[in-house]
Design an enzyme around this catalytic site. Structure first.
Site, PDB file in Angstrom:
ATOM      1  N   ASP A 144      50.921  -0.775 -42.918  1.00  0.00           N
ATOM      2  CA  ASP A 144      51.690  -1.019 -41.427  1.00  0.00           C
ATOM      3  C   ASP A 144      52.957  -1.712 -41.690  1.00  0.00           C
ATOM      4  OD1 ASP A 144      50.648  -2.027 -38.157  1.00  0.00           O
ATOM      5  OD2 ASP A 144      52.562  -2.497 -39.082  1.00  0.00           O
ATOM      6  N   ASN A 200      43.443  -1.881 -31.080  1.00  0.00           N
ATOM      7  CA  ASN A 200      44.031  -2.184 -29.734  1.00  0.00           C
ATOM      8  C   ASN A 200      43.846  -0.903 -29.075  1.00  0.00           C
ATOM      9  OD1 ASN A 200      44.544  -4.868 -30.610  1.00  0.00           O
ATOM     10  ND2 ASN A 200      46.531  -4.115 -31.504  1.00  0.00           N
ATOM     11  N   GLN A 256      48.189  -2.241 -27.418  1.00  0.00           N
ATOM     12  CA  GLN A 256      48.359  -1.004 -28.139  1.00  0.00           C
ATOM     13  C   GLN A 256      49.915  -0.561 -27.970  1.00  0.00           C
ATOM     14  OE1 GLN A 256      45.975   2.517 -27.056  1.00  0.00           O
ATOM     15  NE2 GLN A 256      46.806   3.533 -28.890  1.00  0.00           N
ATOM     16  N   HIS A 261      44.336   3.865 -34.141  1.00  0.00           N
ATOM     17  CA  HIS A 261      44.448   3.401 -35.368  1.00  0.00           C
ATOM     18  C   HIS A 261      43.675   2.150 -35.445  1.00  0.00           C
ATOM     19  CE1 HIS A 261      47.808   2.069 -32.977  1.00  0.00           C
ATOM     20  NE2 HIS A 261      47.638   0.892 -33.641  1.00  0.00           N
ATOM     21  N   HIS A 304      43.557  -1.542 -37.433  1.00  0.00           N
ATOM     22  CA  HIS A 304      44.295  -2.573 -38.492  1.00  0.00           C
ATOM     23  C   HIS A 304      42.920  -3.142 -39.426  1.00  0.00           C
ATOM     24  CE1 HIS A 304      47.880  -2.930 -35.944  1.00  0.00           C
ATOM     25  NE2 HIS A 304      47.148  -2.422 -34.814  1.00  0.00           N
TER      26      HIS A 304
HETATM   27  P1  5GP Z   1      49.056  -1.190 -32.083  1.00  0.00           P
HETATM   28  O1  5GP Z   1      50.082  -2.273 -31.539  1.00  0.00           O
HETATM   29  O2  5GP Z   1      49.430   0.136 -31.535  1.00  0.00           O
HETATM   30  O3  5GP Z   1      47.845  -1.909 -32.388  1.00  0.00           O
HETATM   31  O4  5GP Z   1      49.843  -1.141 -33.663  1.00  0.00           O
HETATM   32  C1  5GP Z   1      50.835  -0.340 -33.896  1.00  0.00           C
HETATM   33  C2  5GP Z   1      51.353  -0.664 -35.424  1.00  0.00           C
HETATM   34  O5  5GP Z   1      52.014   0.286 -35.885  1.00  0.00           O
HETATM   35  C3  5GP Z   1      52.109  -1.941 -35.420  1.00  0.00           C
HETATM   36  O6  5GP Z   1      51.405  -3.105 -36.073  1.00  0.00           O
HETATM   37  C4  5GP Z   1      53.624  -1.497 -35.975  1.00  0.00           C
HETATM   38  O7  5GP Z   1      54.070  -2.378 -37.068  1.00  0.00           O
HETATM   39  C5  5GP Z   1      53.040  -0.125 -36.856  1.00  0.00           C
HETATM   40  N1  5GP Z   1      54.148   0.945 -36.800  1.00  0.00           N
HETATM   41  C6  5GP Z   1      54.825   1.210 -35.789  1.00  0.00           C
HETATM   42  N2  5GP Z   1      55.712   2.132 -36.241  1.00  0.00           N
HETATM   43  C7  5GP Z   1      55.577   2.271 -37.719  1.00  0.00           C
HETATM   44  C8  5GP Z   1      55.904   3.448 -38.424  1.00  0.00           C
HETATM   45  O8  5GP Z   1      56.802   4.005 -38.466  1.00  0.00           O
HETATM   46  N3  5GP Z   1      55.287   3.242 -40.008  1.00  0.00           N
HETATM   47  C9  5GP Z   1      54.261   2.239 -40.034  1.00  0.00           C
HETATM   48  N4  5GP Z   1      53.738   2.135 -41.357  1.00  0.00           N
HETATM   49  N5  5GP Z   1      53.738   1.749 -39.136  1.00  0.00           N
HETATM   50  C10 5GP Z   1      54.361   1.528 -37.980  1.00  0.00           C
END
Ligand code: 5GP
Ligand code: ZN
Length: 141
Positions: free
Chosen positions: A30, A87, A94, A100, A102
């Site tokens: 991430d 999430n 999310q 995904h 984590h």
């Molecule tokens: P969410 O908030 O949807 O549970 O998590 C999305 C995650 O994706 C976040 O922790 C964010 O840092 C990660 N993320 C967003 N864009 C990118 C990207 O372009 N590359 C990587 N490796 N992670 C990303």
């Protein structure tokens, strides 16, 4: 899927720090690195969130979680724990709408991850809890 950042990562159209890949999943760092080693496991098939999984996809994705968890544990000898977070929908934090999981290694109480569980047990009667359980149970299909 067009315009999905994680589909683009899976297709190598956007670079990522890859950890593992097979026919069903792709795992990579991430970008936010909440704690060192913070990793995402994503299904290669584009699904928005947990509500879109069928049993086969769930068994593929969640079966890979212990494999990556053990890799993190072996890679970080000072790792003291691991939070696994998934999430679903905006209210639940999310922000990328390709499902995904984590994996967030934990090192000490002052590392940069926190989660808060309240205990609201005393707000409920036995009857209310029985009713809530029954309401959910009858929807399990
Ligand atoms: P969410 O908030 O949807 O549970 O998590 C999305 C995650 O994706 C976040 O922790 C964010 O840092 C990660 N993320 C967003 N864009 C990118 C990207 O372009 N590359 C990587 N490796 N992670 C990303
Ligand atoms: Zn996608």
């Amino acid at each position: 899927m067009d315009n999905c950042i994680f589909c683009k990562i899976i297709e190598q159209e956007i670079p990522s720090y890859k950890i593992y890949e097979d026919e069903a999943v792709y795992a990579f760092l991430d970008i936010s690195q909440v704690t060192p080693g913070h990793t995402l496991i994503v299904p290669k098939k584009h699904v928005t969130d947990i509500f879109s999984y069928d049993e086969e996809l769930a068994s593929q994705v969640f079966a890979r979680v212990p494999k990556i968890a053990r890799a993190l544990e072996a890679a970080f000898p000072d790792m003291q724990g691991l939070n696994i977070v998934n999430n679903n929908k905006e209210l639940a934090y999310q922000s990328v709408f390709h499902s995904h999981v984590h994996l967030i290694p934990r090192f000490d109480q002052e590392d940069d991850f926190s989660i808060h569980f309240s205990n609201n047990f005393e707000r409920y009667t036995t009857e209310e809890l029985t009713e809530i359980a029954a309401k959910i149970a009858k929807q399990v299909k």
